[in-house]
Design a protein around this motif. Sequence first.
Motif, PDB file in Angstrom:
ATOM      1  N   ARG A   6      46.248  22.777  -6.827  1.00  0.00           N
ATOM      2  CA  ARG A   6      45.182  22.610  -5.777  1.00  0.00           C
ATOM      3  C   ARG A   6      45.907  22.251  -4.547  1.00  0.00           C
ATOM      4  O   ARG A   6      46.996  21.995  -4.474  1.00  0.00           O
ATOM      5  N   SER A   7      45.072  22.424  -3.205  1.00  0.00           N
ATOM      6  CA  SER A   7      45.475  21.923  -2.129  1.00  0.00           C
ATOM      7  C   SER A   7      45.636  20.603  -2.162  1.00  0.00           C
ATOM      8  O   SER A   7      45.211  19.637  -2.589  1.00  0.00           O
ATOM      9  N   ALA A   8      46.902  20.252  -1.361  1.00  0.00           N
ATOM     10  CA  ALA A   8      47.138  18.731  -1.005  1.00  0.00           C
ATOM     11  C   ALA A   8      46.075  18.127  -0.254  1.00  0.00           C
ATOM     12  O   ALA A   8      45.545  18.623   0.782  1.00  0.00           O
ATOM     13  N   ILE A  17      49.967  26.238   3.959  1.00  0.00           N
ATOM     14  CA  ILE A  17      49.536  25.743   2.969  1.00  0.00           C
ATOM     15  C   ILE A  17      50.280  25.068   2.295  1.00  0.00           C
ATOM     16  O   ILE A  17      51.538  25.068   2.139  1.00  0.00           O
ATOM     17  N   CYS A  18      49.760  23.899   1.793  1.00  0.00           N
ATOM     18  CA  CYS A  18      50.437  22.718   1.082  1.00  0.00           C
ATOM     19  C   CYS A  18      49.715  22.606  -0.163  1.00  0.00           C
ATOM     20  O   CYS A  18      48.475  22.383  -0.399  1.00  0.00           O
ATOM     21  N   LEU A  19      50.460  23.101  -1.717  1.00  0.00           N
ATOM     22  CA  LEU A  19      49.800  22.768  -2.696  1.00  0.00           C
ATOM     23  C   LEU A  19      50.455  21.787  -3.724  1.00  0.00           C
ATOM     24  O   LEU A  19      51.741  21.793  -3.396  1.00  0.00           O
ATOM     25  N   VAL A  20      49.765  21.471  -4.548  1.00  0.00           N
ATOM     26  CA  VAL A  20      50.323  20.451  -5.536  1.00  0.00           C
ATOM     27  C   VAL A  20      49.963  20.819  -6.939  1.00  0.00           C
ATOM     28  O   VAL A  20      49.013  21.463  -7.204  1.00  0.00           O
ATOM     29  N   ALA A  21      50.747  20.396  -7.841  1.00  0.00           N
ATOM     30  CA  ALA A  21      50.849  20.542  -9.309  1.00  0.00           C
ATOM     31  C   ALA A  21      50.440  19.142  -9.930  1.00  0.00           C
ATOM     32  O   ALA A  21      51.422  18.428  -9.553  1.00  0.00           O
ATOM     33  N   GLU A  22      49.299  19.084 -10.775  1.00  0.00           N
ATOM     34  CA  GLU A  22      48.926  17.614 -11.020  1.00  0.00           C
ATOM     35  C   GLU A  22      48.923  17.766 -12.539  1.00  0.00           C
ATOM     36  O   GLU A  22      48.252  18.783 -13.294  1.00  0.00           O
ATOM     37  N   VAL A  23      49.491  16.938 -13.486  1.00  0.00           N
ATOM     38  CA  VAL A  23      49.461  16.659 -14.873  1.00  0.00           C
ATOM     39  C   VAL A  23      48.693  15.398 -15.168  1.00  0.00           C
ATOM     40  O   VAL A  23      49.436  14.475 -14.435  1.00  0.00           O
ATOM     41  N   ALA A  24      47.537  15.310 -15.580  1.00  0.00           N
ATOM     42  CA  ALA A  24      46.853  14.016 -15.943  1.00  0.00           C
ATOM     43  C   ALA A  24      46.708  13.229 -14.650  1.00  0.00           C
ATOM     44  O   ALA A  24      47.011  11.943 -14.646  1.00  0.00           O
ATOM     45  N   GLY A  25      46.554  13.751 -13.627  1.00  0.00           N
ATOM     46  CA  GLY A  25      46.211  12.797 -12.351  1.00  0.00           C
ATOM     47  C   GLY A  25      47.649  12.493 -11.803  1.00  0.00           C
ATOM     48  O   GLY A  25      47.587  11.988 -10.347  1.00  0.00           O
ATOM     49  N   ARG A  58      54.716  24.912  -0.419  1.00  0.00           N
ATOM     50  CA  ARG A  58      54.607  24.695   0.919  1.00  0.00           C
ATOM     51  C   ARG A  58      54.749  26.135   1.389  1.00  0.00           C
ATOM     52  O   ARG A  58      56.043  26.650   1.319  1.00  0.00           O
ATOM     53  N   CYS A  59      53.908  26.845   2.278  1.00  0.00           N
ATOM     54  CA  CYS A  59      54.028  27.937   3.203  1.00  0.00           C
ATOM     55  C   CYS A  59      53.971  27.388   4.499  1.00  0.00           C
ATOM     56  O   CYS A  59      52.894  26.710   4.759  1.00  0.00           O
ATOM     57  N   ALA A  60      55.022  27.851   5.561  1.00  0.00           N
ATOM     58  CA  ALA A  60      54.774  27.433   6.650  1.00  0.00           C
ATOM     59  C   ALA A  60      54.951  28.734   7.484  1.00  0.00           C
ATOM     60  O   ALA A  60      56.068  29.279   7.463  1.00  0.00           O
ATOM     61  N   GLY A  61      53.964  28.936   8.391  1.00  0.00           N
ATOM     62  CA  GLY A  61      54.044  30.075   9.209  1.00  0.00           C
ATOM     63  C   GLY A  61      54.179  29.317  10.752  1.00  0.00           C
ATOM     64  O   GLY A  61      54.959  28.630  10.920  1.00  0.00           O
ATOM     65  N   HIS A 116      52.655  10.095  -2.860  1.00  0.00           N
ATOM     66  CA  HIS A 116      52.906  10.795  -4.188  1.00  0.00           C
ATOM     67  C   HIS A 116      53.859  11.710  -3.949  1.00  0.00           C
ATOM     68  O   HIS A 116      55.122  12.126  -4.403  1.00  0.00           O
ATOM     69  N   LEU A 117      53.492  12.760  -2.995  1.00  0.00           N
ATOM     70  CA  LEU A 117      54.427  13.840  -2.509  1.00  0.00           C
ATOM     71  C   LEU A 117      55.858  13.259  -1.984  1.00  0.00           C
ATOM     72  O   LEU A 117      56.789  13.579  -2.309  1.00  0.00           O
ATOM     73  N   SER A 118      55.633  12.187  -1.286  1.00  0.00           N
ATOM     74  CA  SER A 118      57.004  11.510  -0.791  1.00  0.00           C
ATOM     75  C   SER A 118      58.119  11.199  -1.893  1.00  0.00           C
ATOM     76  O   SER A 118      59.257  11.683  -1.901  1.00  0.00           O
ATOM     77  N   ASP A 119      57.421  10.410  -2.947  1.00  0.00           N
ATOM     78  CA  ASP A 119      58.093  10.111  -4.093  1.00  0.00           C
ATOM     79  C   ASP A 119      58.706  11.395  -4.789  1.00  0.00           C
ATOM     80  O   ASP A 119      59.800  11.314  -5.601  1.00  0.00           O
TER      81      ASP A 119
END
Length: 182
Positions: free
Chosen positions: A18-20, A70-78, A85-88, A27-30
């Motif tokens: 999903r989108s971040a 776009i910044c996306l994350v993958a999530e397992v059980a929350g 990330r795609c950066a233009g 959590h992304l930083s960690d």
Amino acid sequence: MIINKQEFLVNGLLYTIRSAVKEDAKHLSDVRLQVDGETEHMDRVPGEAFIDEAGFEKIIEMDTVHLRNICLVAEVAGQIVGYSRCAGNDLQRFIHKVEFGVGVLKQYWGFGIGKNLLKASISWADANGITKIILSGVLETNESAIRLYKSLGFEVEGILKKDRILSDGKYYSTYMMARYTD
């Protein structure tokens, strides 16, 4: 930009891409810091170019409104277990392309998370008129990543010789890879 949430079941693991959102920043930083310590395929050693929670909040905010980010994350059980990330660029001569980056916690390798993050990014790019996705600094020894990228239409554009020094003290070359659409 924002994408619709997607669920995957791969090798018995259920995960969501999903989108971040702003609440993901800590959590992304960690996760980014942990990923940097689990592989030498990344550009950084742990702690280098560290992005804290506030920094990720700014990135997520910018990427949510910017038409070529776009910044996306993958999530397992929350829990966030990967990101991409795609950066233009706003310069008119580069408006057609974005640079892609990805990281997945080592514990979750082999479940197609990186592949599905990339596929979601490719779909987003195709739907938004982005005709070139760039992968810079693909380590020459990262054969599984190179195979994956090639399977999704990427090709080697060039080689940067002796581009990176790894923990063994040796120099390694990296590939510049890209995927084009007409």
